[in-house]
Design a protein around this motif. Structure first.
Motif: not given
Ligand SMILES: *Cc1c(COP(=O)(O)O)cnc(C)c1O
Length: 413
Positions: A85-87, A90, A111, A182, A184, A206-207, A216-217, A356
């Motif tokens: 996931t993105g989290m 991070i 976020f 970030d 995203t 993911t977005k 998810l990624g 998103l």
């Molecule tokens: C959604 C989001 C994340 C986390 O990503 P996930 O894939 O949902 O874990 C981190 N930073 C921003 C800006 C996001 O919009």
């Protein structure tokens, strides 16, 4: 081959780096173990002397490696690591590059889950200061002798604030501080943080990079700009690698391998397919968002509109100078917050959902959902009113979106 354009290099990347049977894209490799004819090769993979080898899927597979190459190409970086996931991406940066006693400076507008993660870092002895990063002076004033890292997002959600990306980049370079951006909300189709001196770039795959909302990624990309040989928190084991590679190596070993938030091959494949149309989708959704923002700005039922593509946005100039478009993230306020449910329920196209960067337009009232846990005081400090609605604008035909908003807003007029 000469350096190719953004979309050309994505759609031809797998074929050119090589696949079995001439496949035009990397297949889904489901094997967890990777075996070798000669034990020397197995040892070589473990010791990192045999480049590009695999041993156990938690540390990567040929499918996740192909996605990593794709992300590296999108960000014009040195290398990338993908996570579940993105989290996870991070978290891996913070937990592998910061130690107890270190200090992190972050934009105040990040976020929600990243902000919540700062609370965890504090319990582990990392100091975190959040500032209004719209002015690099605020970041500068927050620096301490133990500041190791600065963290910002390109466009904040839901208020669309943009940090002084360039000024902070210069500051971090002068002071030898790791600069994490970030990306995203903009995605590499609109902006490459390498251009403002970012050391590491985060993308939630993911977005908009996947775009389909079916996987998810997350990814971390090293731009190659930071000199890790001078960074104090690299373990001795990783000092043997070339200076440029030490940061990513430590994130892969301590973050991906030890913490284990790995991306599966199935999800990597799904994300890689979505990424092929990234630039096309982002163009359409950003154009749609700008048209909607202009329509909403002129509507009597609407208060403030938050969109960096509008001249009225405080950082419009920064967005114009740095981004190829102002993204698909758009927020606005209903003048009469009491009509929120009525208006949102009257919309036929936008899906009432969080999320998103989807191909479909999504809408969510901010205060009672994603910022409910934050409480009224925090919402006020962040400029989030009770009537605020967040849109993730999709790739629908703009005439349909405009017509739908027009009919729904009649109810609030
Ligand atoms: C959604 C989001 C994340 C986390 O990503 P996930 O894939 O949902 O874990 C981190 N930073 C921003 C800006 C996001 O919009």
């Amino acid at each position: 081959m000469d350096k190719q354009g953004f979309t050309t290099s994505i759609v031809h990347g797998d074929r050119i780096t090589g696949t079995e049977h001439g496949g035009v894209r990397q297949p889904i490799h489901t094997s967890v173990q990777y075996g070798f004819e000669r034990v020397e090769d197995l040892i070589g993979v473990f010791q990192g002397t045999r480049k590009g080898g695999f041993n156990y899927a938690r540390q990567g597979t040929p499918t996740t490696a192909a996605l990593e190459r794709r992300i590296t190409s999108l960000e014009d970086g040195l290398g990338s690591i993908c996570f579940g996931t993105g989290m996870a991406a991070i978290t891996a940066i913070f937990l592998t590059l910061l130690r107890a006693g270190d200090h992190l400076v972050s934009s105040r507008y990040v976020f929600g889950n990243t902000n919540s993660l700062f609370g965890t870092l504090r319990t582990l002895g990392v100091e975190v200061t959040t500032v209004d990063a719209g002015d690099a002076e605020n970041v500068k004033n927050a620096l301490q002798p133990n500041t190791r890292m600065v963290f910002v997002e390109t466009i904040a959600n839901p208020g669309t604030q943009i940090p002084d990306l360039q000024g902070i980049g210069e500051l971090c370079r002068e002071r030898g501080i790791v600069y994490v951006v970030d990306n995203t909300i903009t995605s590499p189709a609109l902006f490459r943080p390498k251009a403002v001196g970012a050391s590491l770039v985060v993308n939630s795959l993911t977005k908009t990079i996947a775009g389909h909302g079916a996987a998810l990624g997350g990814a971390v990309t090293d731009t190659g700009l930071f000199d890790w040989s001078a960074y104090p928190n690299i373990a001795d084991d990783y000092r043997r690698a070339p200076a440029k590679e030490q940061g990513l190596l430590q994130i892969r070993k301590k973050g991906l391998r030890d913490m284990g938030a790995s991306l599966s091959s199935e999800q990597a494949h799904s994300i890689a397919m979505g990424a092929e149309t990234l630039a096309l989708r982002v163009k359409q959704s950003s154009d749609n968002a700008l048209a909607l923002a202009r329509f909403l700005q002129g509507h009597e039922a609407i208060g403030k509109v938050f969109y960096p593509g509008l001249e009225s946005h405080p950082q419009h100039g920064v967005a114009q100078a740095l981004f190829k478009g102002a993204s698909w993230l758009l927020s606005f306020e209903l003048r009469d917050a009491e009509r929120m449910a009525e208006v949102v329920n009257a919309l036929r196209l936008p899906i009432k959902a969080t999320g998103l960067g989807d191909t479909r337009t999504l809408i969510i009232p901010v205060a009672p959902t994603i910022f409910f846990e934050a409480g009224a005081e925090t919402r006020k400090a962040m400029g989030i009113s009770d009537g605020m609605l967040r849109l993730s604008v999709g790739i629908e035909d703009i005439e349909d979106l405009l017509a739908d908003f027009e009919q729904a807003l009649k109810l609030a007029a």
